[in-house]
Design an enzyme around this catalytic site. Structure first.
Site, PDB file in Angstrom:
ATOM      1  N   CYS A 115      -5.875  12.054  -5.203  1.00  0.00           N
ATOM      2  CA  CYS A 115      -4.442  11.871  -4.964  1.00  0.00           C
ATOM      3  C   CYS A 115      -3.686  11.654  -6.273  1.00  0.00           C
ATOM      4  O   CYS A 115      -2.580  12.173  -6.450  1.00  0.00           O
ATOM      5  CB  CYS A 115      -4.216  10.705  -4.007  1.00  0.00           C
ATOM      6  SG  CYS A 115      -4.666  11.061  -2.299  1.00  0.00           S
TER       7      CYS A 115
ATOM      8  N   GLN B  41      -3.131  -5.161  10.495  1.00  0.00           N
ATOM      9  CA  GLN B  41      -1.885  -5.437   9.781  1.00  0.00           C
ATOM     10  C   GLN B  41      -0.990  -6.369  10.585  1.00  0.00           C
ATOM     11  O   GLN B  41      -0.351  -7.264  10.015  1.00  0.00           O
ATOM     12  CB  GLN B  41      -1.167  -4.131   9.475  1.00  0.00           C
ATOM     13  CG  GLN B  41      -1.846  -3.290   8.409  1.00  0.00           C
ATOM     14  CD  GLN B  41      -1.056  -2.042   8.076  1.00  0.00           C
ATOM     15  OE1 GLN B  41      -0.261  -1.544   8.884  1.00  0.00           O
ATOM     16  NE2 GLN B  41      -1.266  -1.508   6.892  1.00  0.00           N
TER      17      GLN B  41
ATOM     18  N   TYR C  25       0.843  -1.198   0.000  1.00  0.00           N
ATOM     19  CA  TYR C  25       0.000   0.000   0.000  1.00  0.00           C
ATOM     20  C   TYR C  25       0.880   1.251   0.000  1.00  0.00           C
ATOM     21  O   TYR C  25       0.795   2.106   0.883  1.00  0.00           O
ATOM     22  CB  TYR C  25      -0.915  -0.029   1.224  1.00  0.00           C
ATOM     23  CG  TYR C  25      -2.085   0.937   1.174  1.00  0.00           C
ATOM     24  CD1 TYR C  25      -2.574   1.433  -0.018  1.00  0.00           C
ATOM     25  CD2 TYR C  25      -2.716   1.332   2.349  1.00  0.00           C
ATOM     26  CE1 TYR C  25      -3.643   2.304  -0.051  1.00  0.00           C
ATOM     27  CE2 TYR C  25      -3.792   2.193   2.330  1.00  0.00           C
ATOM     28  CZ  TYR C  25      -4.250   2.683   1.122  1.00  0.00           C
ATOM     29  OH  TYR C  25      -5.314   3.554   1.098  1.00  0.00           O
TER      30      TYR C  25
ATOM     31  N   TRP D 123       1.388  -4.965   6.034  1.00  0.00           N
ATOM     32  CA  TRP D 123       0.948  -6.358   6.076  1.00  0.00           C
ATOM     33  C   TRP D 123       2.115  -7.335   5.936  1.00  0.00           C
ATOM     34  O   TRP D 123       1.913  -8.522   5.714  1.00  0.00           O
ATOM     35  CB  TRP D 123      -0.083  -6.621   4.976  1.00  0.00           C
ATOM     36  CG  TRP D 123      -1.415  -5.976   5.253  1.00  0.00           C
ATOM     37  CD1 TRP D 123      -2.400  -6.442   6.079  1.00  0.00           C
ATOM     38  CD2 TRP D 123      -1.915  -4.754   4.711  1.00  0.00           C
ATOM     39  NE1 TRP D 123      -3.478  -5.583   6.075  1.00  0.00           N
ATOM     40  CE2 TRP D 123      -3.212  -4.536   5.240  1.00  0.00           C
ATOM     41  CE3 TRP D 123      -1.389  -3.812   3.811  1.00  0.00           C
ATOM     42  CZ2 TRP D 123      -3.981  -3.419   4.914  1.00  0.00           C
ATOM     43  CZ3 TRP D 123      -2.160  -2.698   3.484  1.00  0.00           C
ATOM     44  CH2 TRP D 123      -3.439  -2.510   4.037  1.00  0.00           C
ATOM     45  N   GLY D 124       3.340  -6.829   6.059  1.00  0.00           N
ATOM     46  CA  GLY D 124       4.495  -7.710   6.173  1.00  0.00           C
ATOM     47  C   GLY D 124       5.227  -8.037   4.890  1.00  0.00           C
ATOM     48  O   GLY D 124       6.279  -8.695   4.932  1.00  0.00           O
TER      49      GLY D 124
ATOM     50  N   LEU E 293      17.546  -5.970  10.570  1.00  0.00           N
ATOM     51  CA  LEU E 293      16.814  -4.928   9.851  1.00  0.00           C
ATOM     52  C   LEU E 293      15.518  -4.598  10.572  1.00  0.00           C
ATOM     53  O   LEU E 293      14.772  -5.486  10.975  1.00  0.00           O
ATOM     54  CB  LEU E 293      16.517  -5.389   8.423  1.00  0.00           C
ATOM     55  CG  LEU E 293      15.783  -4.388   7.513  1.00  0.00           C
ATOM     56  CD1 LEU E 293      16.274  -4.491   6.076  1.00  0.00           C
ATOM     57  CD2 LEU E 293      14.258  -4.619   7.541  1.00  0.00           C
ATOM     58  N   LEU E 294      15.246  -3.306  10.710  1.00  0.00           N
ATOM     59  CA  LEU E 294      13.992  -2.825  11.289  1.00  0.00           C
ATOM     60  C   LEU E 294      13.150  -2.182  10.194  1.00  0.00           C
ATOM     61  O   LEU E 294      13.624  -1.314   9.460  1.00  0.00           O
ATOM     62  CB  LEU E 294      14.274  -1.787  12.386  1.00  0.00           C
ATOM     63  CG  LEU E 294      13.034  -1.086  12.973  1.00  0.00           C
ATOM     64  CD1 LEU E 294      12.158  -2.081  13.740  1.00  0.00           C
ATOM     65  CD2 LEU E 294      13.450   0.072  13.890  1.00  0.00           C
ATOM     66  N   ASP E 295      11.892  -2.598  10.110  1.00  0.00           N
ATOM     67  CA  ASP E 295      10.931  -2.011   9.178  1.00  0.00           C
ATOM     68  C   ASP E 295       9.940  -1.191   9.995  1.00  0.00           C
ATOM     69  O   ASP E 295       9.097  -1.734  10.710  1.00  0.00           O
ATOM     70  CB  ASP E 295      10.213  -3.127   8.412  1.00  0.00           C
ATOM     71  CG  ASP E 295       9.227  -2.595   7.372  1.00  0.00           C
ATOM     72  OD1 ASP E 295       9.086  -1.363   7.264  1.00  0.00           O
ATOM     73  OD2 ASP E 295       8.602  -3.417   6.682  1.00  0.00           O
TER      74      ASP E 295
ATOM     75  N   SER F 108      -1.157  -0.870  13.500  1.00  0.00           N
ATOM     76  CA  SER F 108      -2.441  -1.406  13.048  1.00  0.00           C
ATOM     77  C   SER F 108      -2.615  -2.839  13.540  1.00  0.00           C
ATOM     78  O   SER F 108      -1.811  -3.719  13.223  1.00  0.00           O
ATOM     79  CB  SER F 108      -2.524  -1.374  11.515  1.00  0.00           C
ATOM     80  OG  SER F 108      -3.579  -2.182  11.046  1.00  0.00           O
TER      81      SER F 108
END
Length: 410
Positions: free
Chosen positions: A364, A207, A140, A183-184, A176-178, A204
């Protein structure tokens, strides 16, 4: 009669016909392009729409107080976007915009609890909704269209590949940090293609539930974990940090806190890649319709607002790429899929919701086509030697992964 007169002054390019609640007709524009006919069904709109056109036009469309009798919402919003620079110069409209600028700091107040409520407003909607217009990986955020004719699925895969290459995943086992892990999909990609040990954080609940289930299904429990928590609550250190589509929700007054926290978590030889919607024109408030109905607390930065803060916390910018029409094409794909499944979405929600999302997706898209919205990808380090001296490594890594994928398919 104020709104028709405003539109006659604003619409310099295009063909707009307005029919007010009394049945009177007003023509606006130079007659070029396909005609759009708007019918206003409430007399109060003739005055109300002048006070805050971006918000009240969208609300009137959502509530059925405006109907489009010729043309389409897409053509109308594109006409508005092409002429928006004229609207911004109107004295009465400018007064409303100035007021929005003065109040935006209050709207960007973003403590941990409020941040989670803002996220839940949008991202905790039914998962079925997102399946009906996103790609199969539920990416997304802006896709990466190398040629412009890719499928949405391919462009989103290429986005993940492009980000992984910029993170310089030069050895397996990198931590690693996201931040804002959705949703992974991105975190799983970094583990599978880059060999990273991934931690993802999201606010979320929906999520987090989906991303945790995906980890188990992929059998990556020892390599990937997702947490339902604010990034500010993380106390670990990481070799690599990535954040996609989350920074827009931080708020300008919180930029220093964000980058200081990233600096605290990033190893001395680490790499951070920030992917965020941005502006290439003057700083300004977020569209009031988007802020009220779609992304509460959101704000879109300019590079001029972000770079001084990065420097202030002693981080170094090592690469910047500006993706221009990539998000416009992403939104076009989403809107087409949304329309293809509109009947299902209306059954699950209602007609007003569908109209709201039409205005969101199309509005948008026009912002990225005509109003100076772009996507920034900023690579940040603590040490200039953390990445190679030239950008060749980015394309070499991408080419290597694509070659492996082609050979595996054969």
């Amino acid at each position: 009669m104020l709104f028709p007169k405003l539109m006659q002054k604003v619409i310099l390019e295009g063909d707009l016909r307005l029919i007010d609640a009394r049945g009177r007709t007003y023509d606006c524009g130079d007659g070029s392009g396909e005609r759009v006919t708007l019918h206003l069904h409430n007399r109060s709109l003739e005055y109300k729409l002048v006070l805050n056109p971006p918000l009240y036009l969208a609300e009137a469309y959502m509530d059925g107080e405006i109907t489009i009798e010729e043309g389409s919402l897409r053509i109308f919003l594109e006409m508005l976007a092409r002429n928006y620079h004229v609207l911004e110069k109107n004295r009465l409209v400018m007064l409303g915009f100035k007021l929005a600028r003065h109040t935006r700091k209050l709207k960007q107040y973003n403590p941990v609890g409020k941040a989670q409520k803002n996220v839940a407003h949008h991202y905790d909607l039914s998962g079925e909704l997102y399946d009906l217009f996103l790609d199969t990986d539920r990416q997304y955020s802006c896709a990466y269209f190398r040629n412009g004719d890719e499928t949405l699925e391919q462009a989103q895969t290429d986005k993940k590949l492009h980000l992984a290459a910029k993170l310089h995943l030069n050895r397996p086992g990198l931590k690693l940090l996201d931040i804002g892990s959705g949703w992974g999909g991105l975190g799983l990609y970094m583990a599978q293609e880059g060999g990273c040990d991934v931690t993802g954080v999201t606010l979320s609940r929906e999520q987090h539930k989906v991303s945790s289930e995906r980890v188990q299904k992929a059998g990556l429990e020892k390599q990937v974990e997702f947490h339902l928590r604010d990034y500010r609550e993380d106390t670990n250190r990481y070799d690599r940090i990535v954040s996609v589509g989350m920074f827009e929700h931080v708020g300008k007054q919180n930029y220093h806190e964000f980058f200081q926290k990233v600096s605290d978590m990033l190893e001395d030889d680490g790499v951070f890649v920030l992917h965020s919607v941005g502006r290439i024109n003057d700083p300004g408030p977020t569209n009031p319709f988007i802020r009220k109905y779609i992304f509460p607390g959101a704000d879109v930065p300019t590079l001029g607002e972000v770079l001084p803060v990065i420097e202030d916390v002693m981080l170094e910018v090592t690469d910047i790429e500006v993706l221009r029409l990539h998000y416009a094409e992403t939104l076009r794909n989403w809107e087409e899929r949304f329309q293809a499944n509109r009947a299902k979405i209306a059954e699950h929600y209602d007609e007003r919701f569908c109209r709201m999302w039409e205005a969101y997706l199309l509005g948008c898209e026009m912002g990225f086509r005509h109003q100076g919205l772009v996507v920034f990808q900023i690579q940040i380090t603590k040490n200039p030697t953390a990445v190679p001296q030239t950008r060749d490594y980015i394309y070499e890594w991408e080419h290597g992964i694509k070659k492996e994928a082609t050979q595996a398919a054969e």
